[in-house]
Motif scaffolding. Structure first.
Motif, PDB file in Angstrom:
ATOM      1  N   ARG A 181       1.781  -6.352  -9.193  1.00  0.00           N
ATOM      2  CA  ARG A 181       1.742  -5.074 -10.660  1.00  0.00           C
ATOM      3  C   ARG A 181       1.919  -4.870 -11.505  1.00  0.00           C
ATOM      4  NH1 ARG A 181       3.667   0.342  -9.946  1.00  0.00           N
ATOM      5  NH2 ARG A 181       5.137   0.303  -7.997  1.00  0.00           N
ATOM      6  N   THR A 182       2.698  -6.216 -11.633  1.00  0.00           N
ATOM      7  CA  THR A 182       2.806  -6.239 -12.999  1.00  0.00           C
ATOM      8  C   THR A 182       1.478  -7.143 -13.943  1.00  0.00           C
ATOM      9  OG1 THR A 182       4.800  -8.200 -12.485  1.00  0.00           O
ATOM     10  CG2 THR A 182       3.342  -8.456 -14.803  1.00  0.00           C
ATOM     11  N   LEU A 183       0.732  -8.003 -12.643  1.00  0.00           N
ATOM     12  CA  LEU A 183      -1.007  -8.813 -13.431  1.00  0.00           C
ATOM     13  C   LEU A 183      -1.982  -7.076 -13.558  1.00  0.00           C
ATOM     14  CD1 LEU A 183      -1.234 -11.294 -10.778  1.00  0.00           C
ATOM     15  CD2 LEU A 183      -1.121 -11.520 -13.274  1.00  0.00           C
ATOM     16  N   ARG A 192     -10.900  -4.574  -9.288  1.00  0.00           N
ATOM     17  CA  ARG A 192     -10.729  -5.857  -8.667  1.00  0.00           C
ATOM     18  C   ARG A 192      -9.582  -5.077  -7.873  1.00  0.00           C
ATOM     19  NH1 ARG A 192     -10.871 -10.795 -11.745  1.00  0.00           N
ATOM     20  NH2 ARG A 192      -9.482  -9.669 -13.116  1.00  0.00           N
ATOM     21  N   PHE A 193      -8.328  -4.949  -8.633  1.00  0.00           N
ATOM     22  CA  PHE A 193      -6.753  -4.727  -7.797  1.00  0.00           C
ATOM     23  C   PHE A 193      -6.740  -2.997  -8.077  1.00  0.00           C
ATOM     24  CE2 PHE A 193      -5.819  -7.551 -12.044  1.00  0.00           C
ATOM     25  CZ  PHE A 193      -5.122  -8.125 -11.495  1.00  0.00           C
ATOM     26  N   THR A 194      -7.254  -2.254  -8.258  1.00  0.00           N
ATOM     27  CA  THR A 194      -7.082  -0.783  -7.399  1.00  0.00           C
ATOM     28  C   THR A 194      -7.849  -1.096  -5.824  1.00  0.00           C
ATOM     29  OG1 THR A 194      -8.233  -0.474  -9.665  1.00  0.00           O
ATOM     30  CG2 THR A 194      -8.526   1.450  -7.572  1.00  0.00           C
ATOM     31  N   LEU A 195      -8.936  -1.878  -6.002  1.00  0.00           N
ATOM     32  CA  LEU A 195      -9.508  -1.675  -4.436  1.00  0.00           C
ATOM     33  C   LEU A 195      -8.215  -3.084  -3.500  1.00  0.00           C
ATOM     34  CD1 LEU A 195     -13.379  -2.649  -5.147  1.00  0.00           C
ATOM     35  CD2 LEU A 195     -12.714  -0.490  -3.305  1.00  0.00           C
ATOM     36  N   LEU A 196      -7.627  -4.173  -4.088  1.00  0.00           N
ATOM     37  CA  LEU A 196      -7.070  -4.583  -3.255  1.00  0.00           C
ATOM     38  C   LEU A 196      -5.624  -3.620  -2.966  1.00  0.00           C
ATOM     39  CD1 LEU A 196      -5.915  -7.130  -2.261  1.00  0.00           C
ATOM     40  CD2 LEU A 196      -5.031  -7.930  -4.583  1.00  0.00           C
ATOM     41  N   ILE A 197      -4.754  -2.708  -3.684  1.00  0.00           N
ATOM     42  CA  ILE A 197      -3.867  -2.236  -4.167  1.00  0.00           C
ATOM     43  C   ILE A 197      -3.901  -1.168  -2.918  1.00  0.00           C
ATOM     44  CG2 ILE A 197      -1.956  -0.609  -4.327  1.00  0.00           C
ATOM     45  CD1 ILE A 197      -2.509  -2.822  -7.696  1.00  0.00           C
ATOM     46  N   ASP A 198      -4.959  -0.244  -3.074  1.00  0.00           N
ATOM     47  CA  ASP A 198      -5.554   0.247  -2.006  1.00  0.00           C
ATOM     48  C   ASP A 198      -5.623  -0.260  -0.372  1.00  0.00           C
ATOM     49  OD1 ASP A 198      -5.478   2.503  -4.086  1.00  0.00           O
ATOM     50  OD2 ASP A 198      -7.513   2.743  -3.839  1.00  0.00           O
ATOM     51  N   PRO A 212       6.878   1.663  -4.251  1.00  0.00           N
ATOM     52  CA  PRO A 212       7.237   3.271  -5.031  1.00  0.00           C
ATOM     53  C   PRO A 212       8.285   3.379  -6.571  1.00  0.00           C
ATOM     54  CG  PRO A 212       6.562   4.463  -2.979  1.00  0.00           C
ATOM     55  CD  PRO A 212       6.711   2.920  -3.703  1.00  0.00           C
ATOM     56  N   HIS A 213       8.649   1.552  -5.490  1.00  0.00           N
ATOM     57  CA  HIS A 213      10.091   1.360  -6.940  1.00  0.00           C
ATOM     58  C   HIS A 213       9.263   0.697  -7.951  1.00  0.00           C
ATOM     59  CE1 HIS A 213      12.839   2.010  -3.401  1.00  0.00           C
ATOM     60  NE2 HIS A 213      12.779   1.229  -2.589  1.00  0.00           N
ATOM     61  N   HIS A 214       8.594   0.566  -8.246  1.00  0.00           N
ATOM     62  CA  HIS A 214       7.560   0.101  -9.461  1.00  0.00           C
ATOM     63  C   HIS A 214       8.483  -1.326  -9.593  1.00  0.00           C
ATOM     64  CE1 HIS A 214       5.670   3.564 -10.888  1.00  0.00           C
ATOM     65  NE2 HIS A 214       6.412   4.288  -9.425  1.00  0.00           N
ATOM     66  N   GLU A 215       8.577  -2.305  -9.076  1.00  0.00           N
ATOM     67  CA  GLU A 215       9.105  -3.350  -9.270  1.00  0.00           C
ATOM     68  C   GLU A 215       8.089  -4.130  -9.890  1.00  0.00           C
ATOM     69  OE1 GLU A 215      10.534  -4.838  -5.850  1.00  0.00           O
ATOM     70  OE2 GLU A 215      12.177  -3.564  -5.751  1.00  0.00           O
ATOM     71  N   VAL A 216       8.516  -4.829 -10.596  1.00  0.00           N
ATOM     72  CA  VAL A 216       7.804  -6.262 -11.934  1.00  0.00           C
ATOM     73  C   VAL A 216       8.091  -7.030 -11.830  1.00  0.00           C
ATOM     74  CG1 VAL A 216       6.568  -4.542 -13.194  1.00  0.00           C
ATOM     75  CG2 VAL A 216       8.361  -5.179 -13.790  1.00  0.00           C
TER      76      VAL A 216
END
Length: 261
Positions: A181-183, A192-198, A212-216
């Motif tokens: 999430r930080t990256l 690249r991030f959108t595809l991987l996270i999905d 959903p906890h938004h941990e970084v």
């Protein structure tokens, strides 16, 4: 820091320089007998990019107009820009640099380093945890590194062997997701991030629960990690992470000082 007017001026100069270096033949246009300008005309580039010639002229003249992500992509394609030039174009336009879903390039000198570190497990990962290079010791410790599309985040959350190899799987997986999430926050709009996270959301109930906890979390440069070696059983490894000078998003990870748990 340059003003918006200065930045628009630089954008116009950059577009003009790339337009003038592109010949009609390279752009697939028919040859004409007389041309007063080097390279393509503005009207020709506008047609190739599928945009208004007047609007493109305003953009090249540095006027107060704003190019969308789609327009910049079309211009980059029509001009035949390479990755560095495309990134520069997006930065001048004030938009986030967009990455490619394809695996990022790795310098041959960096790719050779894991082999030099054998028998210590070592590998190089990219910004989105793609495994770009590894040695035999790392392949033995993490068998899926030799599989198709090797990616440490994907392996951690979707490979059955990950929960066996990583002794403290849940805290390690949760920390990895927080670092991802930080990256992603440092690369807004990067596909690249959108595809991987999905993909991870679709495949892992833990990702769906924790995201959903938004941990970084910042990347750890050194520490210890307990891993289950196929021959030695549970081993407590020291690990160290380094970044190549010209590719700060790439990371060389080395495991050493192996101690039986």
């Amino acid at each position: 820091m340059p003003s918006l007017a200065d930045q628009r001026h630089e954008l116009g100069l950059f577009l003009r320089s790339r337009r003038e270096r592109l010949t009609p033949a390279e752009a697939g246009l028919p040859r004409t007998s007389r041309r007063r300008t080097p390279g393509l005309r503005r009207e020709e580039l506008a047609v190739l990019a599928g945009i208004s010639a007047t609007w493109y002229t305003y953009l090249e003249q540095g006027r107060d107009v704003r190019a969308s992500d789609q327009v910049l992509r079309s211009l980059a394609s029509a001009l035949g820009l390479d990755r560095s030039e495309k990134d520069h174009l997006f930065r001048l336009a004030g938009l986030p640099v967009t990455g490619s879903p394809e695996q990022e390039p790795l310098a041959a000198e960096v790719a050779a380093v894991p082999g030099l570190l054998h028998p210590h497990p070592a590998y190089v990962i990219g910004a989105t945890y793609d495994v770009l290079a590894h040695n035999e010791a790392a392949a033995a410790l993490f068998p899926s590194l030799t599989g198709e599309r090797p990616n440490f985040a994907r392996w951690t959350f979707t490979a059955a062997e990950a929960r066996h190899v990583v002794v403290d799987w849940e805290p390690e997986a949760r920390h990895l997701l927080a670092r991802l999430r930080t990256l992603a926050g440092r690369h807004p709009g990067d596909e690249r991030f959108t595809l991987l996270i999905d993909e991870l959301h679709a495949a892992s109930p833990e990702v769906r629960s924790w995201w959903p906890h938004h941990e970084v979390r910042a990347q750890r440069v050194a520490g210890r990690k307990r891993l289950r070696h196929p021959d030695l059983g549970p081993v407590d490894y020291a690990y160290t992470a380094f970044h190549p000078a010209e590719q700060p998003d790439q990371t060389l990870v080395i495991y050493s000082d192996a101690r039986p748990c």
